[in-house]
Design an enzyme around this catalytic site. Structure first.
Site, PDB file in Angstrom:
ATOM      1  CB  VAL A  56      -0.993   0.000   1.124  1.00 15.50           C
ATOM      2  CG1 VAL A  56      -2.069  -1.308   1.283  1.00 15.50           C
ATOM      3  CG2 VAL A  56      -0.285  -0.020   2.449  1.00 15.50           C
ATOM      4  CB  SER A 133      -4.171   3.908  16.681  1.00 17.63           C
ATOM      5  OG  SER A 133      -3.782   3.590  18.114  1.00 17.63           O
ATOM      6  CE1 TYR A 154       0.393   2.034  14.422  1.00 17.60           C
ATOM      7  CE2 TYR A 154      -0.235   2.950  16.562  1.00 17.60           C
ATOM      8  CZ  TYR A 154      -0.437   2.364  15.593  1.00 17.60           C
ATOM      9  OH  TYR A 154      -1.682   1.611  15.325  1.00 17.60           O
ATOM     10  CB  ALA A 156       3.238  11.699  13.839  1.00 15.64           C
ATOM     11  CB  SER A 157       1.620   7.365  10.872  1.00 15.50           C
ATOM     12  OG  SER A 157       1.245   6.223  11.612  1.00 15.50           O
ATOM     13  CE  LYS A 158      -2.256   3.460  12.147  1.00 18.67           C
ATOM     14  NZ  LYS A 158      -3.310   2.918  11.200  1.00 18.67           N
TER      15      LYS A 158
HETATM   16  N1  LIG Z   1      -3.927  -4.186  17.239  1.00 24.72           N
HETATM   17  C1  LIG Z   1      -4.035  -2.993  17.981  1.00 24.72           C
HETATM   18  O1  LIG Z   1      -4.081  -3.188  19.285  1.00 24.72           O
HETATM   19  C2  LIG Z   1      -4.393  -1.677  17.435  1.00 24.72           C
HETATM   20  C3  LIG Z   1      -4.507  -0.783  18.063  1.00 24.72           C
HETATM   21  C4  LIG Z   1      -4.920   0.546  17.639  1.00 24.72           C
HETATM   22  C5  LIG Z   1      -5.056   0.647  16.160  1.00 24.72           C
HETATM   23  N2  LIG Z   1      -4.638  -0.425  15.395  1.00 24.72           N
HETATM   24  C6  LIG Z   1      -4.557  -0.347  13.987  1.00 24.72           C
HETATM   25  O2  LIG Z   1      -5.573  -1.399  13.354  1.00 24.72           O
HETATM   26  C7  LIG Z   1      -5.258  -1.657  12.043  1.00 24.72           C
HETATM   27  C8  LIG Z   1      -4.891  -3.151  12.014  1.00 24.72           C
HETATM   28  O3  LIG Z   1      -4.097  -3.733  13.100  1.00 24.72           O
HETATM   29  P1  LIG Z   1      -3.794  -5.180  13.352  1.00 24.72           P
HETATM   30  O4  LIG Z   1      -3.451  -5.402  14.826  1.00 24.72           O
HETATM   31  O5  LIG Z   1      -4.580  -6.076  12.545  1.00 24.72           O
HETATM   32  O6  LIG Z   1      -2.361  -5.306  12.771  1.00 24.72           O
HETATM   33  P2  LIG Z   1      -1.304  -6.545  12.101  1.00 24.72           P
HETATM   34  O7  LIG Z   1       0.164  -6.012  12.242  1.00 24.72           O
HETATM   35  O8  LIG Z   1      -1.915  -7.650  13.024  1.00 24.72           O
HETATM   36  O9  LIG Z   1      -1.729  -6.604  10.745  1.00 24.72           O
HETATM   37  C9  LIG Z   1      -1.584  -5.531   9.669  1.00 24.72           C
HETATM   38  C10 LIG Z   1      -1.412  -6.198   8.333  1.00 24.72           C
HETATM   39  O10 LIG Z   1      -1.045  -5.205   7.391  1.00 24.72           O
HETATM   40  C11 LIG Z   1      -0.053  -5.580   6.588  1.00 24.72           C
HETATM   41  N3  LIG Z   1       0.765  -4.576   5.954  1.00 24.72           N
HETATM   42  C12 LIG Z   1       1.900  -4.235   6.517  1.00 24.72           C
HETATM   43  N4  LIG Z   1       2.469  -3.324   5.849  1.00 24.72           N
HETATM   44  C13 LIG Z   1       1.681  -3.400   4.411  1.00 24.72           C
HETATM   45  C14 LIG Z   1       1.850  -2.763   3.211  1.00 24.72           C
HETATM   46  N5  LIG Z   1       2.938  -1.810   2.836  1.00 24.72           N
HETATM   47  N6  LIG Z   1       1.255  -3.042   2.230  1.00 24.72           N
HETATM   48  C15 LIG Z   1      -0.094  -3.981   2.625  1.00 24.72           C
HETATM   49  N7  LIG Z   1      -0.114  -4.503   3.471  1.00 24.72           N
HETATM   50  C16 LIG Z   1       0.685  -4.245   4.809  1.00 24.72           C
HETATM   51  C17 LIG Z   1       0.670  -6.679   7.316  1.00 24.72           C
HETATM   52  O11 LIG Z   1       1.182  -7.745   6.535  1.00 24.72           O
HETATM   53  C18 LIG Z   1      -0.445  -7.235   8.261  1.00 24.72           C
HETATM   54  O12 LIG Z   1      -0.884  -8.535   7.779  1.00 24.72           O
HETATM   55  C19 LIG Z   1      -3.887  -0.979  11.852  1.00 24.72           C
HETATM   56  O13 LIG Z   1      -4.172   0.283  11.266  1.00 24.72           O
HETATM   57  C20 LIG Z   1      -3.381  -0.531  13.153  1.00 24.72           C
HETATM   58  O14 LIG Z   1      -2.726   0.516  13.231  1.00 24.72           O
HETATM   59  C21 LIG Z   1      -4.432  -1.525  15.788  1.00 24.72           C
END
Ligand SMILES: NC(=O)c1ccc[n+]([C@@H]2O[C@H](COP(=O)([O-])OP(=O)(O)OC[C@H]3O[C@@H](n4cnc5c(N)ncnc54)[C@H](O)[C@@H]3O)[C@@H](O)[C@H]2O)c1
Length: 244
Positions: A56, A133, A154, A156-158
């Site tokens: 992405v 997030s 992280y 700042a990006s969010k």
């Molecule tokens: N898990 C948490 O506690 C949490 C908390 C707050 C926010 N979030 C947000 O929720 C979303 C999902 O989190 P998650 O826990 O499922 O994360 P995760 O790390 O389990 O999964 C992220 C997925 O994104 C894929 N990915 C990474 N870089 C990529 C790229 N350049 N192109 C395509 N795919 C790519 C990875 O391969 C992975 O399968 C994220 O945006 C995260 O920031 C998660």
């Protein structure tokens, strides 16, 4: 097999929240499951799901994946979960390349995907959910003695994703394209080490961390007709840890 269901692109669909979103949307949509890693086994377990490998943070790849998704039918929704995080550190410790990588994947990637989806949604309307997030609003401090270590890149990006969502919502309202965000608190899965979950859950008013399915329900709601008058919104899904 031909299918009339509308199409949703779910990114980060090989794991955790993205995978739960793919499973939730499979009840109502054809799901294009996008990830850096292969999600074809997960796609094979769902009706009308298609796995695509794409980065992405590469704009040409985003344009290509939208073109491919449209071959299945009308692109109705984008649910953008793909993101990366890095170990907490101080700003002085943070390598510049690491900062740039996190911003590139998490913020610029969201911009690339939204930009690629707009032409496909402009005629008939649609919906985007870009995951942010809770840490975008609160910052993130490591537990215990490491509290001075943060994830500034992280967070700042969010925070950038939240601002992007509001600009997109304003710009695209005239095309009936709604753009919203889900802001998870801590969720079980790969982003939180398992051993930290009990300590984190104890500080959550609802006394547990979120599940990927909690997040998927919220994303599905925001894309559904029940949310037809909601745009530019950031939905906090955090068990009561931040009431904004
Ligand atoms: N898990 C948490 O506690 C949490 C908390 C707050 C926010 N979030 C947000 O929720 C979303 C999902 O989190 P998650 O826990 O499922 O994360 P995760 O790390 O389990 O999964 C992220 C997925 O994104 C894929 N990915 C990474 N870089 C990529 C790229 N350049 N192109 C395509 N795919 C790519 C990875 O391969 C992975 O399968 C994220 O945006 C995260 O920031 C998660």
């Amino acid at each position: 097999m031909q299918c009339d269901l509308p199409v949703v692109i779910v990114t980060g669909a090989a794991n955790n929240i993205g995978l739960a979103c793919a499973r939730r949307f499979a009840a109502t949509h054809q799901v294009v499951m996008v990830d850096l890693v292969d999600a074809s086994a997960e796609a094979a377990a769902l009706p009308h799901a298609h796995a695509m490998r794409a980065d992405v943070s590469d704009f040409a790849a985003c344009v290509h994946l939208v073109e491919e998704a449209q071959k299945y039918g009308r692109l109705e929704a984008l649910v953008h979960c793909a993101a990366i995080t890095k170990p907490a550190c101080t700003i002085l410790e943070m390598p510049v390349a690491e900062w740039e990588q996190v911003i590139r994947v998490n913020l610029t990637g969201a911009f690339f995907l939204a930009k690629a989806c707009i032409p496909a949604m402009q005629q008939h309307g649609g919906s985007m959910v870009l995951f942010t997030s809770r840490a975008a609003k609160t910052g993130f401090a490591a537990l215990g003695a490491n509290a001075e270590k943060t994830k500034a890149h992280y967070c700042a990006s969010k925070a950038g994703v939240i601002s992007l969502v509001k600009s997109l919502a304003l710009e695209l309202a005239g095309n009936n394209i709604r753009v919203n965000s889900v802001a998870p608190g801590p969720v079980s899965g790969t982003m939180i080490p398992k051993e930290q979950i009990p300590a984190i859950a104890a500080r959550v008013p609802l006394k547990r961390v979120g599940t990927p399915e909690d997040m998927a329900e919220s994303a599905w709601f925001l894309c559904s007709p029940a949310a037809n008058f909601i745009t530019g919104h950031v939905l906090d899904v955090n068990g009561g840890t931040l009431m904004d």
